[in-house]
Design an enzyme around this catalytic site. Structure first.
Site, PDB file in Angstrom:
ATOM      1  N   ARG A  46      54.876   4.741 -17.752  1.00  0.00           N
ATOM      2  CA  ARG A  46      54.464   4.905 -16.346  1.00  0.00           C
ATOM      3  C   ARG A  46      55.355   4.035 -15.457  1.00  0.00           C
ATOM      4  O   ARG A  46      55.738   4.422 -14.367  1.00  0.00           O
ATOM      5  CB  ARG A  46      52.982   4.538 -16.158  1.00  0.00           C
ATOM      6  CG  ARG A  46      52.604   4.429 -14.681  1.00  0.00           C
ATOM      7  CD  ARG A  46      51.120   4.474 -14.370  1.00  0.00           C
ATOM      8  NE  ARG A  46      50.275   3.768 -15.302  1.00  0.00           N
ATOM      9  CZ  ARG A  46      50.165   2.438 -15.402  1.00  0.00           C
ATOM     10  NH1 ARG A  46      50.877   1.652 -14.614  1.00  0.00           N
ATOM     11  NH2 ARG A  46      49.366   1.896 -16.295  1.00  0.00           N
ATOM     12  N   TYR A  99      55.541  21.410   6.882  1.00  0.00           N
ATOM     13  CA  TYR A  99      54.928  21.999   5.688  1.00  0.00           C
ATOM     14  C   TYR A  99      53.403  21.793   5.720  1.00  0.00           C
ATOM     15  O   TYR A  99      52.934  20.690   6.042  1.00  0.00           O
ATOM     16  CB  TYR A  99      55.560  21.359   4.440  1.00  0.00           C
ATOM     17  CG  TYR A  99      54.802  21.647   3.174  1.00  0.00           C
ATOM     18  CD1 TYR A  99      54.594  22.959   2.749  1.00  0.00           C
ATOM     19  CD2 TYR A  99      54.276  20.620   2.400  1.00  0.00           C
ATOM     20  CE1 TYR A  99      53.875  23.223   1.592  1.00  0.00           C
ATOM     21  CE2 TYR A  99      53.570  20.877   1.239  1.00  0.00           C
ATOM     22  CZ  TYR A  99      53.374  22.184   0.846  1.00  0.00           C
ATOM     23  OH  TYR A  99      52.654  22.445  -0.290  1.00  0.00           O
ATOM     24  N   ASP A 171      62.294  14.904   5.307  1.00  0.00           N
ATOM     25  CA  ASP A 171      62.053  15.756   4.147  1.00  0.00           C
ATOM     26  C   ASP A 171      63.267  16.682   4.034  1.00  0.00           C
ATOM     27  O   ASP A 171      63.465  17.570   4.862  1.00  0.00           O
ATOM     28  CB  ASP A 171      60.753  16.551   4.373  1.00  0.00           C
ATOM     29  CG  ASP A 171      60.381  17.418   3.177  1.00  0.00           C
ATOM     30  OD1 ASP A 171      61.294  17.804   2.422  1.00  0.00           O
ATOM     31  OD2 ASP A 171      59.183  17.713   3.010  1.00  0.00           O
ATOM     32  N   LYS A 196      61.608  22.472  -5.759  1.00  0.00           N
ATOM     33  CA  LYS A 196      62.319  23.574  -5.109  1.00  0.00           C
ATOM     34  C   LYS A 196      63.772  23.642  -5.598  1.00  0.00           C
ATOM     35  O   LYS A 196      63.996  23.870  -6.764  1.00  0.00           O
ATOM     36  CB  LYS A 196      62.187  23.420  -3.592  1.00  0.00           C
ATOM     37  CG  LYS A 196      60.726  23.178  -3.116  1.00  0.00           C
ATOM     38  CD  LYS A 196      59.845  24.334  -3.456  1.00  0.00           C
ATOM     39  CE  LYS A 196      58.376  24.241  -3.099  1.00  0.00           C
ATOM     40  NZ  LYS A 196      57.728  23.015  -2.753  1.00  0.00           N
TER      41      LYS A 196
HETATM   42  C1  LIG Z   1      59.261  21.058   2.728  1.00  0.00           C
HETATM   43  C2  LIG Z   1      58.278  20.709   1.661  1.00  0.00           C
HETATM   44  N1  LIG Z   1      57.954  19.425   1.458  1.00  0.00           N
HETATM   45  C3  LIG Z   1      57.068  19.048   0.512  1.00  0.00           C
HETATM   46  C4  LIG Z   1      56.438  19.982  -0.287  1.00  0.00           C
HETATM   47  C5  LIG Z   1      55.449  19.540  -1.324  1.00  0.00           C
HETATM   48  O1  LIG Z   1      56.046  19.559  -2.584  1.00  0.00           O
HETATM   49  P1  LIG Z   1      55.246  19.856  -3.962  1.00  0.00           P
HETATM   50  O2  LIG Z   1      54.739  21.263  -3.871  1.00  0.00           O
HETATM   51  O3  LIG Z   1      56.295  19.643  -5.006  1.00  0.00           O
HETATM   52  O4  LIG Z   1      54.132  18.889  -4.039  1.00  0.00           O
HETATM   53  C6  LIG Z   1      56.747  21.331  -0.121  1.00  0.00           C
HETATM   54  C7  LIG Z   1      56.091  22.353  -0.958  1.00  0.00           C
HETATM   55  O5  LIG Z   1      56.184  23.539  -0.700  1.00  0.00           O
HETATM   56  C8  LIG Z   1      57.687  21.711   0.877  1.00  0.00           C
HETATM   57  O6  LIG Z   1      58.021  22.993   1.093  1.00  0.00           O
END
Ligand SMILES: Cc1ncc(COP(=O)(O)O)c(C=O)c1O
Length: 395
Positions: A46, A99, A171, A196
């Protein structure tokens, strides 16, 4: 070292003990110590794991900084940043287009602890100035955004945030470090849904936080161990494998996105196309300045009913209807009912998130097949409308 070379060579020497070209998965929970507290940097998985450490080193190289921590999901990564920097009474500024999960964690989790969320049109410099105060700890943006692919001027927002004493979090999931380097534009922290494009194959869930300064990184690194939302060694290894083709994949994703955006733009059933690479996109000029590519995502508003959208997204040959994006296999999504359903309908309308918006994540298929799949679906809708009109007139 160039980007593509980094994805293959940076922090990835052959395994020293055996010469294995690709390092093994260190599938272990713990490590034998020579004496109590005396170990080789690894005591419990961990806290640290060699496969995870290798991935963190590669991600840091790709974003051009020295600090990275990976998490069990993008949202776990976001949670660590929010927990590290926000206390009751603190304020966070976010854009209108964000998001749905980021909106939810802020409004449903952190708001309950007294954090104040200011959601504004962050592309409007005056609105940003108004929203910033001495209580603002974080300004949080995506660029391009999910799902409308809006583009924000990262350098300008960083300057405004810093002048107010706040940190800027970017992000970088949609752009990837190949097409955008937020630290060069002034970001203090970068987060990723590794799920992604970085993973790239729709076969894992993972997140990452990166920071330039050790003092900014330290509380996030502490929370990675203290709250324990860490990914498995196997998933880290899969990401290391996926990263090696990041540049190749992104080039194809981008080629496909552009071909699709141009085809949709020319179709009479499409009201509006969102793709930063189109000169008509309002953020095109900023994107040209701050990105080295326009990315692989395309969204569009169908000039039709929600029922027509549902029929269109449910019957594509190559675009599977599903959440997520950024994999080699194409995906289509209806944000209002899927990824952004956690935002109440009235709020969605106020934020400009139309119920007839369709989000496309072209995979690495051939552009001709993807374009044909979409155009034939739109043509079928047009034909169904004509048939309905004829039968109504006939009656
Ligand atoms: C731009 C963006 N940030 C964060 C996330 C969250 O990521 P996760 O689904 O891996 O938790 C997503 C998920 O679709 C996203 O599109």
């Amino acid at each position: 070292m160039e980007f593509a070379t980094k994805t293959i060579h940076a922090a990835q020497p052959s395994e020293p003990e055996t010469g294995a070209l690709i390092a093994p998965i260190f599938q272990t929970s713990t490590y034998e110590q020579e004496a109590p507290g005396q170990h080789r940097g690894f005591d419990y998985s961990r806290t640290n794991n060699p496969t995870r450490a290798r991935l963190e080193a590669v991600l840091a190289e790709l974003e051009g900084v020295s600090h990275a921590a990976v998490f069990g999901s993008g949202l776990a990564a976001e949670n660590a940043v929010l927990q590290a920097f926000l206390r009751p009474g603190d304020e966070v500024v976010i854009p209108q287009d964000v998001y749905g999960g980021t909106y939810r964690i802020l409004n449903r989790v952190f708001a309950a602890f007294g954090v104040v969320i200011r959601q504004i049109d962050i592309g409007d410099a005056a609105a940003l100035q108004n929203a910033l105060s001495s209580r603002t700890r974080l300004v949080w943006i995506e660029s391009p955004t999910n799902p409308r692919l809006l583009v924000y001027d990262i350098a300008a927002i960083a300057t405004a945030a810093h002048a107010a004493g706040a940190r800027l979090v970017v992000d970088n999931t949609f752009a990837t470090p190949l097409f955008q380097q937020p630290f060069e534009l002034g970001a203090d922290l970068v987060v990723h849904s590794v799920t992604k494009y970085l993973g790239g194959h729709s076969d894992l869930i993972q997140g990452a936080v990166l920071a330039r300064d050790a003092s900014v990184f330290e509380p996030v690194k502490f929370l990675q161990n203290a709250t324990g939302a860490v990914p498995s060694a196997f998933d880290c290894w899969l990401t290391l494998r996926g990263l090696k083709t990041l540049e190749l994949r992104m080039q194809r994703h981008q080629e496909n996105a552009r071909a699709i955006a141009e085809a949709l733009d020319a179709h009479p059933l499409v009201r509006r196309v969102y793709y930063p690479g189109l000169p008509s996109h309002p953020g095109h000029e900023i994107a040209t300045r701050q990105m080295t590519g326009f990315g692989g995502m395309v969204s569009f508003e169908l000039d039709g009913t929600v029922d027509e959208v549902v029929s269109f997204v449910s019957s594509r040959r190559f675009f599977a209807l599903g959440e997520s994006l950024g994999g080699v296999k194409a995906l289509v999504c209806h944000p209002a009912r899927m990824t952004h359903a956690s935002i109440p309908a009235t709020d969605r309308a106020a934020l400009g998130l139309s119920d007839t918006l369709v989000r496309l994540s072209p995979g690495c298929e051939h552009p001709r097949d993807l374009v044909a799949d979409l155009v034939s679906g739109l043509d079928a809708l047009a034909a169904a409308r004509t048939a309905a009109t004829i039968s109504a007139v006939g009656v």
